[in-house]
Scaffold this active site. Structure first.
Site, short mmCIF file in Angstrom:
data_model
loop_
_atom_site.label_atom_id
_atom_site.label_comp_id
_atom_site.label_asym_id
_atom_site.label_seq_id
_atom_site.Cartn_x
_atom_site.Cartn_y
_atom_site.Cartn_z
N ARG A 44 -4.16 -5.08 7.85
CA ARG A 44 -4.86 -4.12 7.45
C ARG A 44 -6.09 -4.99 8.18
O ARG A 44 -6.87 -4.51 9.23
CB ARG A 44 -5.07 -2.60 6.70
CG ARG A 44 -4.41 -2.39 5.70
CD ARG A 44 -4.69 -1.42 4.46
NE ARG A 44 -4.74 -1.75 3.42
CZ ARG A 44 -6.08 -1.84 2.58
NH1 ARG A 44 -6.87 -0.55 3.08
NH2 ARG A 44 -5.68 -2.10 0.86
N TYR A 46 5.60 -8.79 8.24
CA TYR A 46 5.53 -7.50 8.68
C TYR A 46 5.30 -7.26 10.30
O TYR A 46 4.98 -7.75 11.03
CB TYR A 46 3.88 -7.16 8.48
CG TYR A 46 3.83 -7.38 6.55
CD1 TYR A 46 4.16 -6.22 5.88
CD2 TYR A 46 3.32 -8.38 6.32
CE1 TYR A 46 3.01 -6.70 4.23
CE2 TYR A 46 2.66 -8.58 5.08
CZ TYR A 46 3.18 -7.72 4.40
OH TYR A 46 2.13 -7.82 2.73
N ASP A 86 1.19 -1.34 0.13
CA ASP A 86 0.21 -0.61 0.07
C ASP A 86 0.39 1.15 -0.55
O ASP A 86 1.81 1.28 0.91
CB ASP A 86 -0.87 -0.24 1.44
CG ASP A 86 -2.15 -1.42 1.56
OD1 ASP A 86 -2.79 -1.51 0.02
OD2 ASP A 86 -2.56 -1.29 2.35
N ASP A 141 -6.82 1.60 7.59
CA ASP A 141 -5.69 2.04 7.90
C ASP A 141 -5.50 4.30 8.39
O ASP A 141 -6.70 4.67 7.98
CB ASP A 141 -4.79 2.39 6.96
CG ASP A 141 -4.75 3.14 5.83
OD1 ASP A 141 -5.42 3.62 5.12
OD2 ASP A 141 -3.95 1.92 4.30
#
Length: 280
Positions: free
Chosen positions: A203, A96, A68, A110
């Site tokens: 997310r 992550y 993203d 987000d």
């Protein structure tokens, strides 16, 4: 030769590059933008004239899975024949580090989105959070976010959403979480380390954790620390290292990281991330 022009030494070297390497994607630009910038830098260094949109045919380059715009970290890049290896990168495991914010929900899940809900969170303890993480480990079902690069009728869901079109949620799909741990808890912020398989949205995980705790949550920050064998610390080239020689060195090093390619399998594969999207 490219288009009937004799190539200089550095251009020859650039067009002979083949394999996979990793670059650092900063917060802000799209993954496609980062790829375009990389392409432009390399072609400029090689002294190759790019007239208009011819550059896509000139240099074969693609990435192994979108990050993203708001996210940072490892972006795996395929060059030359390496573009054929990107599909395995998409499906492979990724790591992550994510920072979540309790008590707030946004439409994009987000920090870039509009706040849609606020709920109390002060009742939540570190123990509550740790217990909930077990429910999201292993093979789980996940509904992907509405604002995403997933497509409907050839258009990205995020594009349709921004136009104000009604978009139905995609059905839940199976995803895999290899490991999930809480690194820090300073309410309302919590930091997670996640290792997951392909098609996983961090997310959505953060948002689902919020719901499971009877509050809500949104992702504040996301960094991809590893993709396949490429780690942020060891293998990732920052923009100042986007040179033909540095990439050549990186490709040499990465042959030892990657499994030997079976030569008998000549699979025709699409090249994800090879289409140069427009920059935002």
């Amino acid at each position: 030769e490219a288009g009937g022009v004799m190539l200089g030494k550095s251009a020859e070297k650039l067009f002979s590059l083949s394999g996979l390497f990793a670059v650092y994607k900063p917060k802000g630009p799209t993954s496609a933008c980062v790829l375009n910038l990389l392409k432009e830098k390399l072609l400029a260094e090689a002294g190759v004239q790019t007239n208009g949109n011819k550059r896509n045919q000139v240099l074969k380059i693609g990435h192994g899975g979108t990050l993203d715009s708001a996210a940072a970290g490892v972006l795996v890049v395929g060059i030359g024949k390496g573009t054929k290896m990107l599909r395995t990168m998409l499906a492979g495991s990724k790591k992550y580090t994510a920072i979540g914010l309790l008590g707030t929900a946004t439409d994009t899940l987000d920090a870039t989105g509009k706040v849609t809900e606020e709920k109390p969170y002060d009742q939540i303890t570190k123990g509550d959070l740790e217990n909930v993480l077990q429910k999201f480990t292993g093979d789980i079902m996940q509904v992907p976010p509405l604002y995403s690069a997933l497509k409907k009728g050839g258009e990205r869901l995020s594009t349709l959403m921004k136009r104000g079109e009604a978009v139905e949620a995609k059905p839940a799909r199976p995803v895999r979480v290899y490991s999930l741990s809480l690194q820090q808890f300073q309410p309302p912020l919590f930091t997670l380390d996640v290792e997951c398989g392909g098609g996983f949205y961090v997310r959505s995980l953060v948002s689902d954790i919020g719901k499971e705790l009877s509050t809500c949550a949104t992702m504040q920050e996301l960094t991809r620390t590893k993709q396949g064998p490429f780690t942020l610390e060891e293998h990732t080239l920052y923009e100042d290292k986007w040179t033909i020689d540095e990439i050549a060195r990186s490709l040499e090093r990465s042959t030892s990281l990657l499994p030997a390619e079976p030569s008998h399998k000549k699979l025709k594969t699409e090249h994800p991330g090879e289409t140069a999207g427009s920059c935002e």
